[in-house]
Design an enzyme around this catalytic site. Sequence first.
Site, mmCIF file in Angstrom:
data_model
loop_
_atom_site.group_PDB
_atom_site.id
_atom_site.type_symbol
_atom_site.label_atom_id
_atom_site.label_comp_id
_atom_site.label_asym_id
_atom_site.label_seq_id
_atom_site.Cartn_x
_atom_site.Cartn_y
_atom_site.Cartn_z
ATOM 1 N N GLU A 97 0.836 -1.197 0.000
ATOM 2 C CA GLU A 97 0.000 0.000 0.000
ATOM 3 C C GLU A 97 0.879 1.258 0.000
ATOM 4 O O GLU A 97 1.853 1.345 0.746
ATOM 5 C CB GLU A 97 -0.881 -0.041 1.249
ATOM 6 C CG GLU A 97 -1.839 1.099 1.413
ATOM 7 C CD GLU A 97 -2.706 0.930 2.658
ATOM 8 O OE1 GLU A 97 -3.682 1.676 2.799
ATOM 9 O OE2 GLU A 97 -2.392 0.043 3.487
ATOM 10 N N LYS A 145 -8.942 2.650 -2.519
ATOM 11 C CA LYS A 145 -9.203 1.903 -1.290
ATOM 12 C C LYS A 145 -10.631 2.202 -0.870
ATOM 13 O O LYS A 145 -11.032 3.361 -0.746
ATOM 14 C CB LYS A 145 -8.215 2.345 -0.208
ATOM 15 C CG LYS A 145 -8.303 1.557 1.089
ATOM 16 C CD LYS A 145 -7.155 1.975 2.024
ATOM 17 C CE LYS A 145 -7.139 1.179 3.318
ATOM 18 N NZ LYS A 145 -5.969 1.528 4.157
ATOM 19 N N CYS A 181 -5.606 -3.144 1.800
ATOM 20 C CA CYS A 181 -5.487 -3.222 3.259
ATOM 21 C C CYS A 181 -6.814 -3.396 3.994
ATOM 22 O O CYS A 181 -7.330 -4.503 4.079
ATOM 23 C CB CYS A 181 -4.733 -1.991 3.765
ATOM 24 S SG CYS A 181 -4.011 -2.239 5.417
ATOM 25 N N SER A 189 -3.876 -60.349 7.195
ATOM 26 C CA SER A 189 -2.888 -60.894 6.248
ATOM 27 C C SER A 189 -1.453 -60.636 6.672
ATOM 28 O O SER A 189 -0.533 -61.226 6.115
ATOM 29 C CB SER A 189 -3.109 -60.277 4.864
ATOM 30 O OG SER A 189 -2.797 -58.890 4.894
ATOM 31 N N GLY A 199 -0.410 -57.567 6.283
ATOM 32 C CA GLY A 199 -0.124 -56.421 5.425
ATOM 33 C C GLY A 199 -0.609 -55.127 6.049
ATOM 34 O O GLY A 199 -1.233 -55.109 7.118
ATOM 35 N N SER A 255 -4.864 -54.528 6.426
ATOM 36 C CA SER A 255 -5.540 -55.298 7.479
ATOM 37 C C SER A 255 -5.001 -54.928 8.853
ATOM 38 O O SER A 255 -5.727 -54.982 9.851
ATOM 39 C CB SER A 255 -5.384 -56.804 7.227
ATOM 40 O OG SER A 255 -4.038 -57.218 7.315
#
Length: 615
Positions: free
Chosen positions: A44, A112, A166, A351, A353, A356
């Site tokens: 500004e 402004k 602003c 499993s 993995g 799971s």
Amino acid sequence: MYKNGFIKVELATINQTIGRPLENAIETLKILNNSQSAIVLFPELSLSGYTAADLFYEKSFLDESLEALKEVIDKTTYKGVYIVGLPLLVDEVLFNAAIVIQDKKILGAIPKKFIPNYKEFYEKRWFQAGMFTQNKEITILGQKVLFGDMIFENSQYNVKFGVEICQDLWTTYAPSDLLALNGAHLLFNLSASTEHINKVEGRRSAVIDHSRKQISGYFYTSCGSSESTTDVVYSNHKLAAVLGEVIGEKDFFNKDETLVVDVDVDAIKHQRRVDMTYADQKIGNEKNIPFIPFTITESKTYQFEKQLDKTPFIPKNNTEYQFRLASAIQTEALKTKLRSVNNLKIVIGISGGLDSTLALLTAYKAIKELNRDPKDVIGITMPAEATSNRSKNDAVKLMEKLNITQLVIPIKKEVETHLELLNHNHEDTTYENTQARIRTMILMNTANKENAFVLGTGDMSEIALGWMTFNGDHMSMYNVNAGLPKIWVKALVEYYAENEFKDYKNILESIYNAPISPELKKEQKTEDEVGLYEINDFIMYHFLVNGKDKKQIKWLLENTFGLTNEQNDKYIERFFKRFYTQQFKRQPMPEGPKVLSISLSPRGELRLPSDIKRK
């Protein structure tokens, strides 16, 4: 400057000299003549200085400010758009104005709208509020210029931006709200903000919230401590936010003059198409705001300011809280489901993995928080010919540690019997899917026997790619992992290992460090078949969250993973082919909680026909 929907924006703070606009012009030129951005925003009253006070009464000072503007216009080699601030006299009325310029031409002047007049701010002593000004043509440095409300438009790439100053940001109904509803994708704020304790947070929140509610990019830069420090110190805060997230920030402690960010304009457009409340508000709030053209140079050598995030689904701010929240969402969802089904037990296939494991930990947490016996969770591991000792041992150990009910039911003989029935004796899709469907049958029938329901484990990445056996692991009564991509599943298991389940850290580490595999064939690795999940999840994010097309995603892959052109093409074609052809698996998919900003649920979010023909 611009490529594939990304535009480069620069926010600048100059070293001010109060009372000497021409010196401010020199500082402005230093930044502009070194910029590679498409748009540069200055603070500004940047050419005059915000704290010039009663110098604003002096006609010679106002003329010097215009002379400084001319100096910048005449001497800059910069070809993009830049926005500077200066005091502007219009019909003997003084305005705090933003001037938008490109290539020696003043594109527009914006007053402004709201003038602060409280505490340390007393602008009404010099400036008139611009909220009631009508658009009019004025002359600045011999150029005919529109003064008032306007949106700047590049029609070639459909990029539009607006400007406010602003205090306009802090009002109940900001001018940028109207600009956004009239099509502006990017909003720029020239500011002179004082610094004090707690203001940074408020300023950041305001910028973030404007970008969120306006479905826009919002860019803010303040003037810095080179302004007068008679009674206050001014901030050099620079903020860039897009769609409610900060994409760049430099605060009071960072004295760099500029902040450069890459802005995904196409993501903003995509979100506006998705969020129909924007359209609802747009209709009825469209005003006769003039559109002023500007140009953008497409860059063949566009370079991102920072490395693109390889795992955009994973939060980078307040990360521990986000993991806790994801855990809580999954757990609360399952608790509610358990209450709704008269406190049935849970049956889950284990499993060894990632998927799971996460589902099991979630089930355990839900049961414990409901003050029920962990034995109400029935974990079943079902080893077959290709099951590794590692995965089987990890599954058994984890179930033992959690003290749930555990069953080990080998399926090798059952698979052989079924394949003999089909007169089938080789390893192919039938061989693999037979195992998945037999496992699902065992889970379903055990649930009947034990007064339980089957908890699914498949994650969002598998759902997107269709990496599941239809009516096999594809099916359950509830899927607690459906809302998380694979990279999230892995990260959440790691989080549990370091936090809530520290006692099981060794087991969890073994699980998340192991290659991802359905173990339906010996030495099988999922990522050899579908590609790295990290890359697939990256593609999924930019496709579903940001609305990117194949060309744009290929460019993002090139800039992120360093793949060859052939590799990029393979990833993209494979992902999109699987995504569209596997919609039939998503149509009947089980219920499951949404955790991230997107979901693949055919009921809640992704609605596509199963017979879609799309390349």
